[in-house]
Design a protein around this motif. Structure first.
Motif, mmCIF file in Angstrom:
data_model
loop_
_atom_site.group_PDB
_atom_site.id
_atom_site.type_symbol
_atom_site.label_atom_id
_atom_site.label_comp_id
_atom_site.label_asym_id
_atom_site.label_seq_id
_atom_site.Cartn_x
_atom_site.Cartn_y
_atom_site.Cartn_z
ATOM 1 N N UNK A 170 -25.956 -13.187 -14.086
ATOM 2 C CA UNK A 170 -26.883 -13.685 -15.109
ATOM 3 C C UNK A 170 -28.101 -14.380 -14.497
ATOM 4 N N UNK A 171 -28.420 -14.112 -13.260
ATOM 5 C CA UNK A 171 -29.560 -14.747 -12.601
ATOM 6 C C UNK A 171 -30.830 -13.921 -12.817
ATOM 7 N N UNK A 172 -31.946 -14.460 -12.330
ATOM 8 C CA UNK A 172 -33.250 -13.814 -12.464
ATOM 9 C C UNK A 172 -33.772 -13.427 -11.084
ATOM 10 N N UNK A 173 -34.318 -12.222 -10.995
ATOM 11 C CA UNK A 173 -34.984 -11.765 -9.782
ATOM 12 C C UNK A 173 -36.465 -11.601 -10.099
ATOM 13 N N UNK A 174 -37.323 -12.273 -9.338
ATOM 14 C CA UNK A 174 -38.770 -12.168 -9.525
ATOM 15 C C UNK A 174 -39.368 -11.405 -8.355
ATOM 16 N N UNK A 175 -40.235 -10.435 -8.656
ATOM 17 C CA UNK A 175 -41.001 -9.724 -7.638
ATOM 18 C C UNK A 175 -42.475 -10.006 -7.902
ATOM 19 N N UNK A 176 -43.110 -10.738 -6.987
ATOM 20 C CA UNK A 176 -44.479 -11.210 -7.190
ATOM 21 C C UNK A 176 -45.305 -10.970 -5.917
ATOM 22 N N UNK A 177 -46.126 -9.942 -5.906
ATOM 23 C CA UNK A 177 -46.365 -8.986 -6.966
ATOM 24 C C UNK A 177 -45.918 -7.593 -6.526
ATOM 25 N N UNK A 178 -46.026 -6.613 -7.437
ATOM 26 C CA UNK A 178 -45.411 -5.313 -7.217
ATOM 27 C C UNK A 178 -46.316 -4.341 -6.460
ATOM 28 N N UNK A 179 -47.592 -4.675 -6.286
ATOM 29 C CA UNK A 179 -48.539 -3.713 -5.714
ATOM 30 C C UNK A 179 -48.131 -3.171 -4.335
ATOM 31 N N UNK A 180 -47.648 -4.001 -3.399
ATOM 32 C CA UNK A 180 -47.220 -3.429 -2.113
ATOM 33 C C UNK A 180 -46.073 -2.440 -2.252
ATOM 34 N N UNK A 181 -45.232 -2.613 -3.253
ATOM 35 C CA UNK A 181 -44.140 -1.669 -3.479
ATOM 36 C C UNK A 181 -44.670 -0.387 -4.122
ATOM 37 N N UNK A 182 -45.617 -0.534 -5.054
ATOM 38 C CA UNK A 182 -46.188 0.639 -5.710
ATOM 39 C C UNK A 182 -47.001 1.501 -4.749
ATOM 40 N N UNK A 183 -47.392 0.937 -3.606
ATOM 41 C CA UNK A 183 -48.138 1.704 -2.603
ATOM 42 C C UNK A 183 -47.248 2.693 -1.868
ATOM 43 N N UNK B 98 -38.008 -9.679 -13.164
ATOM 44 C CA UNK B 98 -39.370 -9.896 -13.639
ATOM 45 C C UNK B 98 -40.324 -9.374 -12.572
ATOM 46 N N UNK B 99 -41.105 -8.358 -12.920
ATOM 47 C CA UNK B 99 -42.045 -7.742 -11.998
ATOM 48 C C UNK B 99 -43.454 -8.151 -12.393
ATOM 49 N N UNK B 100 -44.129 -8.870 -11.501
ATOM 50 C CA UNK B 100 -45.497 -9.326 -11.744
ATOM 51 C C UNK B 100 -46.450 -8.235 -11.267
ATOM 52 N N UNK B 101 -47.284 -7.724 -12.163
ATOM 53 C CA UNK B 101 -48.154 -6.592 -11.846
ATOM 54 C C UNK B 101 -49.591 -6.923 -12.232
#
Length: 215
Positions: A107-120, A145-148
């Motif tokens: 039930x935890x939260x994973x934040x990815x801030x920001x997603x642009x390096x992954x989308x590359x 939570x993906x910050x885009x």
């Protein structure tokens, strides 16, 4: 399906208590906006693994709210569980994100801030990554939570939004007299999207902007 609080009381009211567990959430925003305040609030109600792909861990930790309390001023669910901030490997952020998702507490939260390096990353790898991420978040019964950022979006942004269960679109308008922030929710898989934009006040916290629009 369990509902998990977002850390922002107005959103929890609109969504009947929060977001469905196992959801992958995308927050789209302009780079010059105050969207980090919303990401900060999303990290608060439960244990959180906060992965930063661009800023240093020290910079992220310095910007997080010091008391760790929910937006309403009440204690976070389960007490002050804390947010662990980690930097991803610039050369291979995907593996770091998947490893964090695999070790995510229940039930935890994973934040990815920001997603642009992954989308590359090449689409042949990025698509399966999102599928794996969604499966691991569902197994943990948590939320990702993906910050885009809008100005940095590339061809993989379509894949990001397609896989996402919930899409938050923060639109910031600057005029000669004010800055207006409106949150649009065009997609909400497993729930009801908002019929109208939600006007937010983003200063050092997140609240509803009750000022009237004057045409």
């Amino acid at each position: 399906m369990e509902t998990l609080p977002t850390g922002i009381s107005v959103l929890d009211r609109e969504f009947g208590g929060g977001l469905p567990s196992g959801s992958v959430v995308v927050l789209k925003a302009d780079p010059a906006s105050q969207s980090e305040l919303i990401v900060d609030r999303f990290s608060r109600p439960r244990e959180c693994r906060y992965l930063t792909t661009v800023r240093s861990a020290e910079a992220v930790e310095a910007s997080l709210t010091l008391d760790g309390a929910a937006e309403s001023g009440e204690a976070a669910e389960g007490g002050d569980a804390g947010t662990v901030v980690e930097e991803t490997d610039p050369k291979n952020p995907i593996d770091d994100v998947l490893a964090a998702a695999a070790d995510l507490p229940e039930r935890a939260t994973l934040v990815v801030d920001s997603v642009e390096p992954l989308e590359a990353t090449d689409r042949s790898r990025y698509g399966p990554f999102l599928t794996d991420l969604r499966g691991r978040i569902a197994d943990a019964g948590g939320i990702a939570v993906i910050h885009a950022f809008k100005s940095e979006s590339g061809e993989n942004r379509v894949v990001t939004e397609q896989v996402a269960d919930v899409v938050f679109d923060l639109r910031t308008t600057v005029t000669g007299t004010e800055i207006v922030n409106r949150l649009i929710v065009p997609k909400f898989r497993g729930g009801a999207a908002l019929e109208e934009p939600l006007k937010l006040k983003l200063t050092d916290t997140v609240s509803v902007d009750t000022s009237r629009d004057i045409a």
